[in-house]
Enzyme design. Structure first.
Site, short mmCIF file in Angstrom:
data_model
loop_
_atom_site.label_atom_id
_atom_site.label_comp_id
_atom_site.label_asym_id
_atom_site.label_seq_id
_atom_site.Cartn_x
_atom_site.Cartn_y
_atom_site.Cartn_z
N HIS A 1 0.84 -1.21 0.00
CA HIS A 1 0.00 0.00 0.00
C HIS A 1 0.87 1.26 0.00
CE1 HIS A 1 -3.56 2.47 1.25
NE2 HIS A 1 -2.59 3.22 1.78
N GLU A 2 1.80 1.34 0.95
CA GLU A 2 2.63 2.53 1.03
C GLU A 2 3.57 2.65 -0.17
OE1 GLU A 2 1.85 4.77 2.97
OE2 GLU A 2 0.55 3.61 4.31
N HIS B 1 1.76 4.44 -2.84
CA HIS B 1 1.92 5.89 -2.67
C HIS B 1 3.29 6.34 -3.16
CE1 HIS B 1 -1.70 6.97 -0.53
NE2 HIS B 1 -1.47 6.17 0.50
N HIS C 1 3.47 6.74 -6.78
CA HIS C 1 2.73 7.94 -7.17
C HIS C 1 3.66 9.16 -7.10
CE1 HIS C 1 -1.44 10.13 -6.77
NE2 HIS C 1 -0.88 10.32 -7.94
#
Length: 690
Positions: A472-473, A476, A479
């Site tokens: 999940h991180e 990010h 991104h």
């Protein structure tokens, strides 16, 4: 410009690989001096823009604002990353001192009438300026930012908004430091073999390591989620589970200097007042006016559509757990400190699956490799560890990121282990964002986790939930790393809050793919791959306990929203409000909120997720539908689909409206049905409609 200490390395150029902060040379006490100098420099730069005698233009106003404040941004990014991940008394004192100073400085910019007139003039002439799409987006963003801060309002309103901003900065800092202080102050000592009953070897080792880090003998449980959740999952001692759980949910509510209840009441009241001054019915209406949802009503519609089926499923789950406890002669009703323990027992019974069987296959280093490899297959990225890059703690690892042609993409830092100097949770941040204004500048991105460190030479092992958090991180992180825009204000994760979780939640899906698990889930001792039968059981259990997980999350999101829908919060008793809200929802007794209000850092340590904690669920609607694009293509690494995903999402920053970005990637907007199916709620929702 104020004077500054000539030896302050925070201010001068950094001769480090990739321009990384020279952590090994930084005197932490020098941050205040650096802030004073950087604020003065930013003020001078903004004054030059405001007082420019030339007619306002996009170049001399908007682009000039994009160029301003770079030193302040650099000092701030370095400082606030450290206060989250490796703080100490020096940094805490500076943080308390500088928070209102920064808020006052920001207000002096955004409430500057002369500067706003220049921006407002350009906004009114936007169609005459011959701007490109990115420039139009940037102009609109600057104008909206000023308007939402109160620009153009009467002088007395602007003055009050500035006061509110300063006070909220002070309160948000105190809130976060209070929660960290409560977490640092608590340890549960496990002093006998009986105290360790039920704990698997990996937990015993982690508890021993946690004790050693604090200079203690034996074993301790801390209030880090990576410590306490497994303890609640495995500890056979009900009295110890209750003791640990009560300490966990009481953070910020213990009385004394670290009690956050009065802070929250004041923050909610100040936020409501600010919204009124800006012409909004509530802070929630103000906050969501600049998001995909657009209004609290639309966000609440999603939350409530999920709450009913989730609650019904959770009550079924509770009944199953009660049967298990009764069968063992427990003689008690399932309480919140029992849920994880009996759910783990039931998971093992139904799926022949427990963490003792899964964790040996999920070495931290191998999960990191898996995340890197998926990024390589999707986006052509390569990760090379660099030991010449200074880091702020010995546990932090640095990786240079390059593309298929070997060109530099960015620097990625991974900070994976829990420690007393780090706030709990997991997050992505940036020491530097990407931009192409005045030459290519590539990002420096950090992922921060709180995994338990193993004892001795043993590798760190993760639960499946831990591994999902890492993916999940890292989503990010991608991104931020893949950002490819011209202007800093549009770069990376600078998107509406209810869209920013889409790239991260989408990336979690690759962890759950059998092809990825077969390659990277290998036993840390034998090197054998995770057996297909175990992979099948892991994947089959994905929807197990989803009633509980959805209820604890959605309850937090609903309390957050209801708090910020208050038109006024005078004399608010926040705990009574929380209790009344949960009662009105019919909150199942054996489940607690994922984040109780007194320690709800997402919402009160600043404004990141204030009135916006619903964003995870909103983004999950996107990610549940978005991964289906790869499944429909017949290849989870399909180049064409990955190309669209990169172009319109991961590299696009805030170049376009999020709904437009998603439609460009997927060809259409998603339906909440994909979310309900992913969480196993679709059948329950259908039953309720019959």
């Amino acid at each position: 410009m104020t004077g500054h200490r000539p030896d302050n390395v925070l201010i001068g150029p950094w001769a480090t690989p990739f321009g990384a902060p020279p952590f090994d040379l930084i005197d932490r006490a020098s941050f205040r001096d650096a802030f004073d100098h950087a604020i003065a420099e930013d003020r001078r730069e903004v004054d030059l823009i405001t007082n420019d005698p030339a007619e306002p233009s996009f170049e001399n106003t908007i682009v000039a604002l994009e160029r301003s404040g770079r030193l302040l941004n650099r000092v701030s990014a370095t400082f606030f990353n450290l206060t989250g991940a490796d703080t100490d008394d020096t940094l805490k004192a500076i943080e308390r001192d500088i928070a209102p100073v920064l808020a006052k400085h920001n207000s002096s910019i955004y409430l500057n009438d002369a500067l706003f007139r220049r921006i407002d003039l350009l906004k009114g002439r936007r169609d005459e300026l011959g701007l490109g799409e990115e420039e139009v987006r940037l102009l609109d963003k600057w104008h909206k930012l000023f308007v939402r801060q109160g620009a153009g309002r009467p002088a007395e309103v602007r003055a009050r908004l500035a006061e509110i901003g300063e006070r909220l900065a002070v309160l948000g800092t105190r809130f976060g430091q209070n929660v960290l202080a409560d977490e640092q102050a608590y340890t549960l000592r496990l002093e006998t073999e009986e105290d360790l009953a039920g704990l698997p070897d990996f937990m015993v080792a982690a508890a021993r390591e946690a004790a050693a880090e604090r200079g203690l003998d034996g074993h301790v449980i801390t209030l880090s989620r990576s410590s306490i959740e497994p303890f609640l999952q495995y500890c056979a001692r009900r009295d110890l589970r209750e003791k640990a759980f009560r300490a966990w949910i009481a953070r910020g509510e213990g009385g004394g200097e670290t009690d956050n209840r009065a802070i929250i009441a004041e923050m909610v009241e100040l936020r409501a007042e600010r919204a009124r001054l800006l012409g909004y019915a509530s802070f929630a209406h103000f906050r969501l006016d600049d998001t995909m949802a657009g209004t609290p009503e639309r966000a609440l519609e999603l939350l409530r559509s999920v709450w009913g089926p989730a609650r019904a499923l959770a009550l079924r789950e509770a009944a199953d757990l009660q049967k298990l406890a009764d069968a063992e002669g427990g003689g008690f009703r399932i309480a919140p400190w029992d849920w994880r323990y009996y759910a783990e027992r039931l998971r093992k019974e139904r799926f022949a699956l427990d963490a003792e069987g899964v964790k040996p296959y999920l070495q931290l280093d191998r999960v990191i490799e898996a995340a890197f490899d998926c990024a390589g297959r999707l986006f052509g990225l390569n990760f090379t560890e660099r030991r010449d890059v200074p880091t702020y703690h010995p546990d932090v690892r640095a990786f240079e990121v390059t593309d298929r042609e070997g060109r530099h993409v960015g620097l990625f830092l991974g900070d994976y282990f829990a420690r007393p100097s780090k706030r709990s949770g997991a997050w992505m941040s940036a020491f530097r964002t990407q931009w192409k204004l005045d030459g290519e500048v590539r990002p420096i991105i950090v992922n921060v986790m709180n995994f338990s460190k193993s004892a001795g030479e043993e590798p760190a092992l993760l639960s499946f939930d831990d591994a999902r958090t890492l993916f999940h991180e890292f989503g990010h992180g991608l991104h931020g790393l893949l950002s490819d825009v011209t202007y800093p204000s549009l770069a990376g994760t600078a998107v509406p809050r209810d869209f920013v979780e889409f790239p991260s939640q989408l990336y979690e899906h690759w962890l759950e793919q059998p092809a990825v698990l077969r390659r990277y889930a290998r036993h840390y001792r034998t090197g054998e791959p995770m057996p297909d039968s175990l992979i099948e059981r892991v994947l089959a259990s994905r929807q197990f306990n989803q009633g509980f997980a959805t209820v604890e999350y959605t309850a937090s999101a609903l309390v957050d929203m209801e708090l910020h829908l208050l038109p006024s919060a005078h004399n608010l008793d926040v705990v009574a409000f929380e209790r009344a809200t949960l009662e009105s929802l019919g909150m199942p007794e054996p489940i607690a909120m994922r984040h109780r209000t007194p320690h709800f850092g997402h919402v009160f340590s600043g404004e990141g997720y204030s009135a916006a904690y619903y964003s995870y669920l909103w983004s999950e609607t996107l990610d549940a539908d978005g991964f289906a694009a790869f499944e429909e293509a017949g290849d989870i690494f399909d180049p064409a689909t990955a190309g669209r995903l990169r172009r319109y999402v991961y590299s696009a920053g805030d170049l376009r409206d999020p709904a437009e970005a998603y439609r460009a990637f997927r060809g259409r907007l998603p339906s909440p049905e994909a979310l309900m199916r992913q969480r196993g709620l679709l059948a329950v929702a259908s039953e309720a409609e019959m």
